[in-house]
Enzyme design. Structure first.
Site, short mmCIF file in Angstrom:
data_model
loop_
_atom_site.label_atom_id
_atom_site.label_comp_id
_atom_site.label_asym_id
_atom_site.label_seq_id
_atom_site.Cartn_x
_atom_site.Cartn_y
_atom_site.Cartn_z
N LYS A 275 0.89 -1.17 0.00
CA LYS A 275 0.00 0.00 0.00
C LYS A 275 0.92 1.22 0.00
O LYS A 275 1.33 1.72 1.05
CB LYS A 275 -0.91 -0.03 1.23
CG LYS A 275 -2.05 0.97 1.18
CD LYS A 275 -3.03 0.73 2.31
CE LYS A 275 -4.03 1.86 2.48
NZ LYS A 275 -5.03 1.96 1.41
N1 PPE Z 1 -8.08 -1.78 -2.52
C1 PPE Z 1 -7.53 -0.54 -2.52
C2 PPE Z 1 -6.87 -0.03 -3.74
C3 PPE Z 1 -7.60 0.23 -1.34
O1 PPE Z 1 -7.05 1.44 -1.33
C4 PPE Z 1 -8.25 -0.29 -0.21
C5 PPE Z 1 -8.33 0.51 1.05
C6 PPE Z 1 -8.80 -1.59 -0.26
C7 PPE Z 1 -8.69 -2.30 -1.43
C8 PPE Z 1 -9.45 -2.24 0.94
O2 PPE Z 1 -8.51 -2.55 1.94
P1 PPE Z 1 -8.91 -2.62 3.49
O3 PPE Z 1 -9.13 -1.20 3.94
O4 PPE Z 1 -7.77 -3.28 4.16
O5 PPE Z 1 -10.18 -3.42 3.59
N2 PPE Z 1 -8.51 1.90 0.82
C9 PPE Z 1 -8.26 2.80 1.93
C10 PPE Z 1 -7.94 4.18 1.44
C11 PPE Z 1 -9.03 5.09 1.05
C12 PPE Z 1 -8.52 6.47 0.71
O6 PPE Z 1 -9.22 7.21 -0.03
O7 PPE Z 1 -7.45 6.87 1.19
C13 PPE Z 1 -9.33 2.70 2.99
O8 PPE Z 1 -10.40 2.15 2.76
O9 PPE Z 1 -9.07 3.14 4.11
#
Ligand code: PPE
Length: 303
Positions: free
Chosen positions: A157
């Site tokens: 990330k």
């Molecule tokens: N894919 C991506 C690309 C992503 O950024 C997130 C989280 C997820 C999947 C889901 O991951 P998880 O939060 O572990 O379930 N995206 C984060 C960032 C949002 C932002 O705008 O900054 C979030 O949901 O916190």
């Protein structure tokens, strides 16, 4: 965004307005950062952070991929998250730990740049709009693909990955959609700009595989667990674009988005164009855990 009072920066809690970095920081020029997004919920048993251990581990993993050695242990980082929440007096908030290459070197070689760490917290409501947890969102398939394997590592990330996400998001918003869905380099469904995706047909729940250049989300993991507990079959598999159009239900998952139903894709209505029954059942279990603090799976850290 609602400002908070304090930000934790390199070991100290300082005023929000003083949390600044130098323009010659490596991260500004080359996107060299890793970060997390974590939610802290208010429950009748006190405030609780969802998947704290897992998020801090992913921050370490993302950093390892980029050969960034974080100068704090996982325990120190978790304690710092909790200290920041307390300093800001939040009951519920979003937590953003950020590791970045600071000043000390320019040029692509990052090794002489300082490694710095900050943790901000702020109050953040629903991610994809008001009431969407019930009404659902309209989404489009993006004209941008997700990262191709062996270009940028999607399991990390990292700040730079979100240039791809920004293109997807801006295109969707400009066209009047709440979110864009990406296909992977082979044309199979991957994820949203900031969420994972689930597709339901004939009571079977499908989700893309981790190796399809998606971020392996913890909300995704929680949903797979809850769905199995509720007796549903969950398959991690390739999903074709047209499978979206004929799905009974689709929903997006993420820390920020929680479990958001999709009511249309590319203007094809999905199911009854509102939250479907399986989505509702899974969402209900998830929100019950985070809002009541009744935590059968040990997902919460009470502070
Ligand atoms: N894919 C991506 C690309 C992503 O950024 C997130 C989280 C997820 C999947 C889901 O991951 P998880 O939060 O572990 O379930 N995206 C984060 C960032 C949002 C932002 O705008 O900054 C979030 O949901 O916190």
């Amino acid at each position: 965004m609602i400002k908070s009072e304090k930000i934790w920066m390199n070991g100290e809690l300082i005023d929000w307005n003083d949390a600044k970095i130098h323009i010659m920081s490596h991260v500004i020029h080359y996107g060299s950062s890793t970060f997390e997004g974590i939610r802290c919920y208010e429950t009748p048993k006190g405030s609780a952070i969802l998947f704290l251990d897992e998020h801090i581990r992913r921050l370490k993993d993302s950093s390892k991929i980029y050969r960034i050695e974080i100068p704090y242990s996982e325990t120190e980082l978790k304690d710092a998250c909790i200290a920041t929440i307390k300093a800001n007096g939040h009951k519920a908030c979003y937590i953003r730990p950020l590791v970045y290459r600071g000043p000390g070197a320019l040029g692509v070689n990052p090794h002489l740049a300082a490694i710095e760490v900050a943790i901000a917290t702020w109050e953040w409501g629903t991610y994809l709009g008001e009431d969407v947890l019930e009404t659902g969102v309209d989404v489009r398939v993006s004209s941008w693909n997700r990262l191709a394997p062996n270009t940028m590592p999607s399991m990390a990330k990292a700040g730079g990955n979100y240039l791809n996400s920004q293109l997807i998001k801006m295109e969707a918003l400009m066209d009047g959609y709440a979110e864009g869905l990406t296909l992977d380099v082979n044309g199979y469904v991957a994820e949203g700009s900031g969420e994972n995706i689930f597709v339901i047909r004939d009571k079977v729940i499908y989700t893309p595989m981790v190796a399809q250049s998606i971020l392996p989300g913890f909300t995704r993991g929680a949903v797979m667990h809850i769905a199995k507990e509720l007796g549903y079959e969950v398959r991690e598999t390739l999903i074709s674009r047209e499978a979206l159009y004929i799905a009974d239900e689709i929903f997006l998952t993420g820390t920020a988005a929680e479990i958001t139903p999709v009511r249309s894709v590319d203007k094809y209505p999905i199911g009854e164009e509102k939250r479907g029954p399986i989505t509702e059942a899974i969402q209900h279990e998830y929100l019950k855990i985070v809002h009541t603090g009744e935590d059968p799976y040990n997902w919460l850290t009470f502070i």
